[in-house]
Design a protein around this motif. Sequence first.
Motif, PDB file in Angstrom:
ATOM      1  N   THR A  46       0.836  -1.204   0.000  1.00  0.00           N
ATOM      2  CA  THR A  46       0.000   0.000   0.000  1.00  0.00           C
ATOM      3  C   THR A  46       0.870   1.253   0.000  1.00  0.00           C
ATOM      4  O   THR A  46       2.087   1.192   0.126  1.00  0.00           O
ATOM      5  CB  THR A  46      -0.910   0.051   1.245  1.00  0.00           C
ATOM      6  OG1 THR A  46      -0.132   0.413   2.394  1.00  0.00           O
ATOM      7  CG2 THR A  46      -1.578  -1.285   1.497  1.00  0.00           C
ATOM      8  N   CYS A  47       0.203   2.396  -0.116  1.00  0.00           N
ATOM      9  CA  CYS A  47       0.866   3.697   0.054  1.00  0.00           C
ATOM     10  C   CYS A  47       0.510   4.301   1.402  1.00  0.00           C
ATOM     11  O   CYS A  47       0.657   5.511   1.614  1.00  0.00           O
ATOM     12  CB  CYS A  47       0.454   4.651  -1.072  1.00  0.00           C
ATOM     13  SG  CYS A  47       1.040   4.177  -2.714  1.00  0.00           S
ATOM     14  N   THR A  48       0.048   3.476   2.318  1.00  0.00           N
ATOM     15  CA  THR A  48      -0.369   3.935   3.642  1.00  0.00           C
ATOM     16  C   THR A  48       0.804   3.881   4.604  1.00  0.00           C
ATOM     17  O   THR A  48       1.391   2.819   4.819  1.00  0.00           O
ATOM     18  CB  THR A  48      -1.501   3.045   4.188  1.00  0.00           C
ATOM     19  OG1 THR A  48      -2.583   3.042   3.264  1.00  0.00           O
ATOM     20  CG2 THR A  48      -1.976   3.558   5.536  1.00  0.00           C
TER      21      THR A  48
END
Length: 423
Positions: free
Chosen positions: A216-218
Amino acid sequence: MGGARRAVVAAVLVTGLAAGCGGGGGAGGEKADAITVAVSSSPSATALKAIAKEYTKESGVAVKFVDLPYNELATKTLLAARKPKQGYDVVQFDSPMLAPLVSGGALADIGEQAGSSKAYALDDFPEQVQEYAKYRGKTYGLPLSTEPYVLWYNTKLFEKHDLKPPKTWAQYVANARKLKAAGAYGSDSGFGSQIGGYYWLESLYLSGGQLLKPGTCTPDLDSDVARKATETYLSLKPHTPATAVNGGGNEMTTAFVQGDVGQMVNATGYYSIMADPKQSKIPGDFDAALPPGVDDGGRTLLFGWLIGVGKNAKAPDEAWDFLEFALGKESASRLIDEGAPPPARQSLLDDPAATKELPYLPTLVEASKKGEHLPYLKQMPEIITALSAELSKAATGDWTAERLTASANGKVKDVLAGVDSCA
């Protein structure tokens, strides 16, 4: 290659440049009589220049070096790649530049050449080092040097105070307290506003944390693991020389070689400074080990120079020939002889001359097997700048670990807003 130089490219790499024309072209059926190699000042570049003389004698192909300042390396490489057959044939670059250079059309995919070359022997490298040269599954570079973070410790101080190389962060902190009580510095960690974020992230990765949640880009900087690691990292500030607190790897090394610092976690590329009697008070009085936390499943961060073929190279075949000649399995000891930090070739461990000259080599190779690179994102320099700024505020303002991780998590989230893929 050092952290200080990584920091100065942030503005260039965050913005990026328009993608260059596609297609690397072929050799045109006629052998080129010269290639251009873009390098940045470093022991690795110096070694390449020495090896190039021998290559020219054997091949008849002249090697013309273009020396670029580190902070101009990515920009000028991207600009040169805009014109077909006008880009540099070979490019030395740093890992934070990989994503922008590939996205800008400046680097060729050399996976097929690297994988099929018996002379290069790709399988001589640990898998993690092979991954270090890849972007989205394709190989765009070869490891020119391999510089994982390892534990460096002052053997004279450790012997004097009956200490052992720590395998856990609890042991590292205990060593730091004992050294400080004895009048020495117990740790040597960077908290500086430019690149201190690298060293903070190292402590997170060694503790089993990560910058982003997998796939993810979290950001994952506010996890329990990250908070605990950050609490430990901040607790080391009172045991650290003030010059290192305000800086990064260069300042940490400068403090360490004075002889009154017991231990630090830093890149292997600084070994040459520590071992040089003209720059160091501790030649022969320090050693390396795996950093704390690795044996418990943590991962150390990988860094080091990469080198590849320009996508719009005028002479791509000769460019690969030069890389194969200079960086092949049989050339590894020659790189070391010319003063370059070594790549993590496992076969170097069978070379008595190499291990005698570089006694930390077994630790380097072992650390590389347990290493990981930070995500290859065009936004990574901006992320490091943001993390470093928050860390510096925490160090000077006595922030809690909870406040620092929450604030940093928000900063990274803002940087990656709208980014769809961070793989």
